[in-house]
Motif scaffolding. Structure first.
Motif: not given
Length: 83
Positions: A10-36
């Protein structure tokens, strides 16, 4: 050889790291390094085949950055502009 009790640590430290590949709810697109594309109330950012093309604008700091490598780089703030 026996498997025994296998478990992940289990992680001992809480972090806000996340991985997102695709279109998010607010319309942002993350397919880095090809398109962001990120657009919110603080900034606007577009990257295509990063680092070759990148365009960033920070509304809060009133700063802009544009690069189309290897031909052109422009970086400006409310105080000065570098090209």
């Amino acid at each position: 050889m026996s498997a025994g009790n296998i478990f992940s640590q289990n992680d001992t430290a809480k972090s806000n790291l996340s991985f997102d590949l695709g279109i998010t709810r607010n319309g942002n697109i993350n397919a880095w390094p090809f398109f962001k594309r990120v657009k919110n109330e603080e900034k606007k950012e577009l990257q295509i085949l990063y680092p070759f093309f990148s365009e960033k604008e920070n509304y809060r700091l009133q700063a802009q950055h544009f690069q189309f490598l290897p031909f052109y780089i422009s970086d400006s703030s409310s105080k000065e502009t570098d090209k």
